[in-house]
Design a protein around this motif. Structure first.
Motif, PDB file in Angstrom:
ATOM      1  N   LYS A 339       0.863  -1.180   0.000  1.00  0.00           N
ATOM      2  CA  LYS A 339       0.000   0.000   0.000  1.00  0.00           C
ATOM      3  C   LYS A 339       0.899   1.229   0.000  1.00  0.00           C
ATOM      4  O   LYS A 339       1.768   1.369   0.873  1.00  0.00           O
ATOM      5  CB  LYS A 339      -0.903   0.004   1.241  1.00  0.00           C
ATOM      6  CG  LYS A 339      -1.777   1.238   1.379  1.00  0.00           C
ATOM      7  CD  LYS A 339      -2.828   1.327   0.279  1.00  0.00           C
ATOM      8  CE  LYS A 339      -3.747   2.528   0.497  1.00  0.00           C
ATOM      9  NZ  LYS A 339      -4.724   2.683  -0.606  1.00  0.00           N
ATOM     10  N   PHE A 340       0.719   2.095  -0.989  1.00  0.00           N
ATOM     11  CA  PHE A 340       1.527   3.308  -1.069  1.00  0.00           C
ATOM     12  C   PHE A 340       0.868   4.417  -0.257  1.00  0.00           C
ATOM     13  O   PHE A 340      -0.349   4.608  -0.319  1.00  0.00           O
ATOM     14  CB  PHE A 340       1.728   3.728  -2.519  1.00  0.00           C
ATOM     15  CG  PHE A 340       2.577   2.753  -3.276  1.00  0.00           C
ATOM     16  CD1 PHE A 340       3.953   2.753  -3.137  1.00  0.00           C
ATOM     17  CD2 PHE A 340       1.987   1.789  -4.070  1.00  0.00           C
ATOM     18  CE1 PHE A 340       4.730   1.817  -3.784  1.00  0.00           C
ATOM     19  CE2 PHE A 340       2.755   0.855  -4.732  1.00  0.00           C
ATOM     20  CZ  PHE A 340       4.133   0.871  -4.585  1.00  0.00           C
ATOM     21  N   LEU A 341       1.677   5.109   0.484  1.00  0.00           N
ATOM     22  CA  LEU A 341       1.193   6.193   1.324  1.00  0.00           C
ATOM     23  C   LEU A 341       1.271   7.489   0.533  1.00  0.00           C
ATOM     24  O   LEU A 341       2.315   7.833  -0.024  1.00  0.00           O
ATOM     25  CB  LEU A 341       2.046   6.274   2.596  1.00  0.00           C
ATOM     26  CG  LEU A 341       2.152   4.953   3.375  1.00  0.00           C
ATOM     27  CD1 LEU A 341       3.119   5.084   4.544  1.00  0.00           C
ATOM     28  CD2 LEU A 341       0.777   4.494   3.862  1.00  0.00           C
ATOM     29  N   THR A 357       1.310   2.003  15.313  1.00  0.00           N
ATOM     30  CA  THR A 357       0.422   0.919  14.887  1.00  0.00           C
ATOM     31  C   THR A 357       1.071   0.077  13.793  1.00  0.00           C
ATOM     32  O   THR A 357       0.817  -1.128  13.700  1.00  0.00           O
ATOM     33  CB  THR A 357      -0.929   1.466  14.382  1.00  0.00           C
ATOM     34  OG1 THR A 357      -0.714   2.270  13.214  1.00  0.00           O
ATOM     35  CG2 THR A 357      -1.601   2.308  15.447  1.00  0.00           C
ATOM     36  N   LEU A 358       1.901   0.711  12.959  1.00  0.00           N
ATOM     37  CA  LEU A 358       2.623  -0.040  11.931  1.00  0.00           C
ATOM     38  C   LEU A 358       3.700  -0.906  12.576  1.00  0.00           C
ATOM     39  O   LEU A 358       3.897  -2.060  12.204  1.00  0.00           O
ATOM     40  CB  LEU A 358       3.263   0.912  10.925  1.00  0.00           C
ATOM     41  CG  LEU A 358       2.327   1.844  10.151  1.00  0.00           C
ATOM     42  CD1 LEU A 358       3.120   2.647   9.126  1.00  0.00           C
ATOM     43  CD2 LEU A 358       1.229   1.052   9.449  1.00  0.00           C
ATOM     44  N   ALA A 362       1.770  -7.339  13.303  1.00  0.00           N
ATOM     45  CA  ALA A 362       2.545  -8.541  12.980  1.00  0.00           C
ATOM     46  C   ALA A 362       2.483  -8.902  11.499  1.00  0.00           C
ATOM     47  O   ALA A 362       3.373  -9.601  10.994  1.00  0.00           O
ATOM     48  CB  ALA A 362       2.038  -9.713  13.812  1.00  0.00           C
ATOM     49  N   HIS A 363       1.451  -8.452  10.798  1.00  0.00           N
ATOM     50  CA  HIS A 363       1.316  -8.775   9.374  1.00  0.00           C
ATOM     51  C   HIS A 363       2.050  -7.784   8.478  1.00  0.00           C
ATOM     52  O   HIS A 363       2.194  -8.044   7.275  1.00  0.00           O
ATOM     53  CB  HIS A 363      -0.163  -8.811   8.981  1.00  0.00           C
ATOM     54  CG  HIS A 363      -0.926  -9.941   9.600  1.00  0.00           C
ATOM     55  ND1 HIS A 363      -0.700 -11.262   9.265  1.00  0.00           N
ATOM     56  CD2 HIS A 363      -1.904  -9.951  10.549  1.00  0.00           C
ATOM     57  CE1 HIS A 363      -1.501 -12.037   9.966  1.00  0.00           C
ATOM     58  NE2 HIS A 363      -2.243 -11.266  10.758  1.00  0.00           N
ATOM     59  N   ALA A 404      -3.215  -4.545   4.452  1.00  0.00           N
ATOM     60  CA  ALA A 404      -2.380  -3.387   4.121  1.00  0.00           C
ATOM     61  C   ALA A 404      -3.188  -2.094   4.173  1.00  0.00           C
ATOM     62  O   ALA A 404      -2.721  -1.076   4.703  1.00  0.00           O
ATOM     63  CB  ALA A 404      -1.760  -3.580   2.742  1.00  0.00           C
ATOM     64  N   GLU A 405      -4.396  -2.125   3.623  1.00  0.00           N
ATOM     65  CA  GLU A 405      -5.222  -0.913   3.608  1.00  0.00           C
ATOM     66  C   GLU A 405      -5.631  -0.499   5.016  1.00  0.00           C
ATOM     67  O   GLU A 405      -5.632   0.690   5.348  1.00  0.00           O
ATOM     68  CB  GLU A 405      -6.444  -1.135   2.718  1.00  0.00           C
ATOM     69  CG  GLU A 405      -6.085  -1.228   1.242  1.00  0.00           C
ATOM     70  CD  GLU A 405      -7.272  -1.518   0.354  1.00  0.00           C
ATOM     71  OE1 GLU A 405      -8.335  -1.922   0.897  1.00  0.00           O
ATOM     72  OE2 GLU A 405      -7.147  -1.363  -0.880  1.00  0.00           O
ATOM     73  N   ASN A 406      -5.981  -1.468   5.856  1.00  0.00           N
ATOM     74  CA  ASN A 406      -6.339  -1.150   7.243  1.00  0.00           C
ATOM     75  C   ASN A 406      -5.152  -0.569   8.000  1.00  0.00           C
ATOM     76  O   ASN A 406      -5.298   0.367   8.796  1.00  0.00           O
ATOM     77  CB  ASN A 406      -6.846  -2.402   7.961  1.00  0.00           C
ATOM     78  CG  ASN A 406      -8.218  -2.836   7.474  1.00  0.00           C
ATOM     79  OD1 ASN A 406      -8.963  -2.030   6.926  1.00  0.00           O
ATOM     80  ND2 ASN A 406      -8.544  -4.108   7.652  1.00  0.00           N
ATOM     81  N   ALA A 407      -3.970  -1.119   7.740  1.00  0.00           N
ATOM     82  CA  ALA A 407      -2.772  -0.614   8.404  1.00  0.00           C
ATOM     83  C   ALA A 407      -2.484   0.818   7.973  1.00  0.00           C
ATOM     84  O   ALA A 407      -2.128   1.674   8.798  1.00  0.00           O
ATOM     85  CB  ALA A 407      -1.579  -1.510   8.091  1.00  0.00           C
TER      86      ALA A 407
END
Length: 425
Positions: A339-341, A357-358, A362-363, A404-407
């Motif tokens: 996921k690009f920020l 949070t990042l 663990a994922h 990825a999107e949730n993170a």
């Protein structure tokens, strides 16, 4: 051990994976660039392409004949074994240098055709493959005439740029006129090379976008897999995420792979790694574009998480004349995603929160953030607006994209369009 000649590079994505892979395989490289400052140090560290080089050769890389003469002289002393680049704008340069120095390289003979979006469209039509309606124009007047013939909405794009630069969806003549002028007035590309200012105008293709990753050796193509893609930023086309493997119906995946293979054959793609972008429309899959090099934006890393095979490794092996196998094995992960920020707007970063949070997810296998409080970020109009990224893995299934999107949503970046406004340290 091979001594590889690397001519220029991208700055992000695969450019950061290539130098350590060359060393991992026991080889070394000399880096050739016209502008070392383009690869400026970050956080006190040299860029990987500079830091990993045996030596850096500073010379004009946009004059192919002059470059060949310079490298021919060095080749007599250094004895290069291969030549490559990971930057689209220097693929033709590499093939010319390779021919002059009689060295292997990892690209097809007709790489120029694959690099030109208009020539790909024409080749697909000539071979009876499905295409959107399109036209190639050299003036605003021609563009407006084509727009009336094709009907709106349309997509307008340069024929010879990369990273979605100047690609835009237009809904009427005024937007088409504005976009056409912008492309035609951009007479040199981002590497100061004089460019063809023609515009490619296409019917807008609605549907999910995927890419087919493949390797071709001696004219035989092996499909590695299908990557999905998320696009944002309408009317622009910004790639904001990828996942491998794409979660597609088997029939759709097969149709996409068959079209990619037929398209590669149509343009005479005889050697190299390809990244073919495809829209899954209601009328069936349609080619967006073909790239004659490994997929960018860390897609190679996603594929390796799932298959255990590296596109970058295969790219290096092709460059030195080997014939790598990409028949994959499961590597423990069900899917992997990036996921690009990106900022919501261009301006000055006021505050950043949620980094912890990042770090605690663990994922999330790794993440990187370039943006800093008080620093400037670009307006989100193309892939040049990235301010970081994160990679996530689902070890058991196809949920890596959602992870990825949730993170990414947990990271909050506040941007102000006013440089005078106070920032929160």
């Amino acid at each position: 051990m091979a001594h590889i000649l690397m001519i220029e590079s991208w700055v992000g994505g695969t450019a950061r994976l290539l130098p350590p892979m060359i060393k991992k395989l026991g080889h070394e490289y000399s880096f050739v660039t016209r502008n070392p400052s383009h690869y400026g140090a970050q956080e006190g560290k040299d860029h990987p392409v500079v830091a990993g080089a045996k030596n850096t050769i500073v010379t004009e890389t946009n004059d192919i004949d002059g470059l060949c003469e310079v490298l021919e002289g060095i080749h007599k002393r250094e004895a290069f074994d291969a030549v490559l680049t990971i930057c689209d704008y220097y693929i033709t340069t590499v093939t010319r240098v390779a021919e002059r120095l009689e060295l292997p390289h990892p690209f097809p003979k007709n790489s120029t055709v694959a690099r030109r979006k208009d020539q790909v469209r024409k080749a697909l039509t000539q071979h009876g493959l499905a295409n959107p309606g399109f036209d190639v124009v050299n003036s605003v007047e021609e563009a407006l005439h084509a727009g009336n013939d094709l009907g709106y909405p349309l997509v307008i794009k340069p024929t010879d740029l990369a990273s979605s630069a100047f690609v835009r969806m237009v809904h009427n003549g005024d937007e088409l006129r504005e976009s056409c002028r912008a492309i035609m007035e951009f007479e040199t590309n981002f590497r100061d090379q004089k460019r063809d200012t023609a515009c490619l105008i296409e019917e807008y293709m609605s549907g999910e976008e995927v890419s087919v990753e493949a390797i071709t050796i001696d004219g035989k193509t092996t499909i590695i897999g299908v990557t999905d893609k998320s696009i944002s930023g309408t009317p622009f086309f910004i790639e904001d995420g990828h996942m491998f493997p794409a979660q597609l119906d088997d029939k759709l995946a097969e149709e996409a792979c068959e079209l990619a293979e037929s398209a590669l054959e149509a343009i005479g793609f005889d050697n190299g790694i390809s990244h073919t972008e495809i829209k899954l429309t209601e009328r069936g899959p349609r080619i967006v574009e073909i790239n004659p090099r490994p997929a960018g934006n860390y897609i190679s890393e996603l594929i390796e998480h799932v298959t255990g095979k590296s596109l970058v490794e295969a790219f290096v092996r092709l460059a030195i004349g080997e014939k790598p196998s990409m028949i994959h094995e499961r590597n423990g992960a069900g899917s992997a995603a990036i996921k690009f920020l990106m900022p919501d707007l261009g301006g000055v970063v006021k505050s950043i929160s949620g980094i912890e949070t990042l770090e605690n997810n663990a994922h999330v296998t790794r993440w990187h953030l370039d943006a800093k409080v008080g620093g400037h970020v670009n307006e989100p109009i193309d892939n040049g607006c990235y301010i970081g990224h994160l990679v996530a893995v689902d070890p058991n299934g196809g949920a890596a994209r959602a992870i990825a999107e949730n993170a990414a949503e947990s990271l909050k970046i506040e941007v102000s369009t006013s440089e005078k406004e106070e920032v929160n340290e």
